[in-house]
Design a protein around this motif. Structure first.
Motif, PDB file in Angstrom:
ATOM      1  N   UNK A 143      -1.810 -10.123  -7.818  1.00 26.09           N
ATOM      2  CA  UNK A 143      -2.934 -10.013  -7.131  1.00 26.09           C
ATOM      3  C   UNK A 143      -2.443  -9.366  -6.292  1.00 26.09           C
ATOM      4  N   UNK A 144      -3.148  -8.112  -6.680  1.00 29.25           N
ATOM      5  CA  UNK A 144      -3.411  -7.512  -5.177  1.00 29.25           C
ATOM      6  C   UNK A 144      -1.589  -6.671  -4.513  1.00 29.25           C
ATOM      7  N   UNK A 145      -1.008  -5.809  -5.932  1.00 28.21           N
ATOM      8  CA  UNK A 145       0.409  -6.051  -5.530  1.00 28.21           C
ATOM      9  C   UNK A 145       0.431  -4.286  -6.080  1.00 28.21           C
ATOM     10  N   UNK A 146       1.156  -3.730  -4.785  1.00 27.25           N
ATOM     11  CA  UNK A 146       1.780  -2.436  -5.366  1.00 27.25           C
ATOM     12  C   UNK A 146       2.987  -2.180  -4.899  1.00 27.25           C
ATOM     13  N   UNK A 147       3.393  -1.122  -5.770  1.00 29.70           N
ATOM     14  CA  UNK A 147       4.680  -0.660  -5.375  1.00 29.70           C
ATOM     15  C   UNK A 147       5.541   0.629  -6.332  1.00 29.70           C
ATOM     16  N   UNK A 148       6.562   1.141  -5.785  1.00 29.60           N
ATOM     17  CA  UNK A 148       6.819   2.168  -6.416  1.00 29.60           C
ATOM     18  C   UNK A 148       8.239   1.722  -7.283  1.00 29.60           C
ATOM     19  N   UNK A 149       8.522   2.589  -8.276  1.00 27.58           N
ATOM     20  CA  UNK A 149       9.728   2.673  -9.263  1.00 27.58           C
ATOM     21  C   UNK A 149      10.265   4.194  -9.339  1.00 27.58           C
ATOM     22  N   UNK A 150      12.276   4.262  -8.887  1.00 26.37           N
ATOM     23  CA  UNK A 150      12.654   5.389  -9.471  1.00 26.37           C
ATOM     24  C   UNK A 150      13.226   5.488 -10.820  1.00 26.37           C
ATOM     25  N   UNK A 151      13.133   6.422 -11.589  1.00 26.25           N
ATOM     26  CA  UNK A 151      13.637   5.830 -12.949  1.00 26.25           C
ATOM     27  C   UNK A 151      14.620   7.558 -12.625  1.00 26.25           C
TER      28      UNK A 151
END
Length: 244
Positions: free
Chosen positions: A46-54
């Motif tokens: 619920x209401x989760x944001x994040x970034x991923x570097x690939x």
């Protein structure tokens, strides 16, 4: 290659894991449930944001980057929004959309009942359940574990290494190893014979998300028996993959 899986798991698995999570030692036989819980924790977030570097590198030359991209994710209880490599991926109330700005194509398909919201090989549980050769979990400290999966010969990936916080079931880094002789792969770029794809997670945030992130109506409208793109996507080709 990124995969999608449409499969659900029993809630009893999650309950069992919650009982095991407080201990540092990994109980033998629960390794596969760790992977299930990881996938489920993102699917129902619920209401989760994040970034991923690939990052793509040769498995033995990780200092030289062959290709790199960034992705941003926003998840809300089965709804999700992803922006990766000039492509937006949206699951809203009615449809799942893939909007390729490079090709000017909007792909429309059925909403996934059991979405693989992470859209990453680590959460392709059907794949690893079919091809897994061995699976081990190692406790790094009182909150971090490393899960290693080795696949059978002939599988797309040869192994995964997943580092995660097992108290919150949040991944911090994933390493996916892939043979370099697969179709569509240039083996000259990977002298060791194996490619390494490293996913590094950052910026986890549980702030309330605006529902507009998951609104399919920003992109398309259904009229006259067919989908039409909405401004500013006028001119995009609509690819329809709706099944009844």
């Amino acid at each position: 290659m990124i995969h999608h899986v449409k499969q659900t798991f029993l809630t009893s698995v999650a309950c069992c894991l919650m009982l095991c999570a407080a201990a540092q030692a990994v109980i033998p036989g629960t390794e596969i449930m760790e992977m299930v819980q990881l996938a489920e924790s993102y699917r129902h977030a619920k209401n989760l944001s994040f970034n991923v570097d690939i990052k793509y590198t040769d498995s033995l030359n990780t200092d030289t980057t062959i290709e790199q991209m960034n992705a941003s994710y926003k998840l809300h209880g089965g709804y999700y929004y992803t922006y990766i490599d000039s492509t937006e991926i949206v699951q809203g109330n009615r449809y799942s959309l893939r909007v390729s700005h490079t090709d000017s194509v909007i792909s429309v398909r059925n909403r996934q009942t059991y979405p693989d919201v992470m859209n990453m090989p680590v959460t392709d549980t059907l794949y690893w359940k079919t091809f897994v050769q061995s699976l081990t979990v190692t406790a790094v400290n009182d909150s971090v574990r490393t899960l290693k999966i080795k696949f059978k010969p002939g599988a797309l990936y040869s192994s995964y290494e997943v580092k995660y916080n097992f108290k919150r079931y949040r991944m911090t880094q994933v390493k996916a190893y892939m043979p370099a002789d697969l179709p569509g792969t240039d083996p000259d770029l990977f002298p060791s014979g194996k490619a390494l794809i490293t996913f590094t997670f950052s910026g986890y945030d549980t702030s309330l998300l605006d529902a507009g992130w998951f609104n399919e109506d920003k992109y398309i409208i259904y009229q006259g028996g067919q989908f039409q793109p909405k401004a500013p996507y006028t001119g995009y080709f609509i690819e329809t993959n709706i099944t009844q």
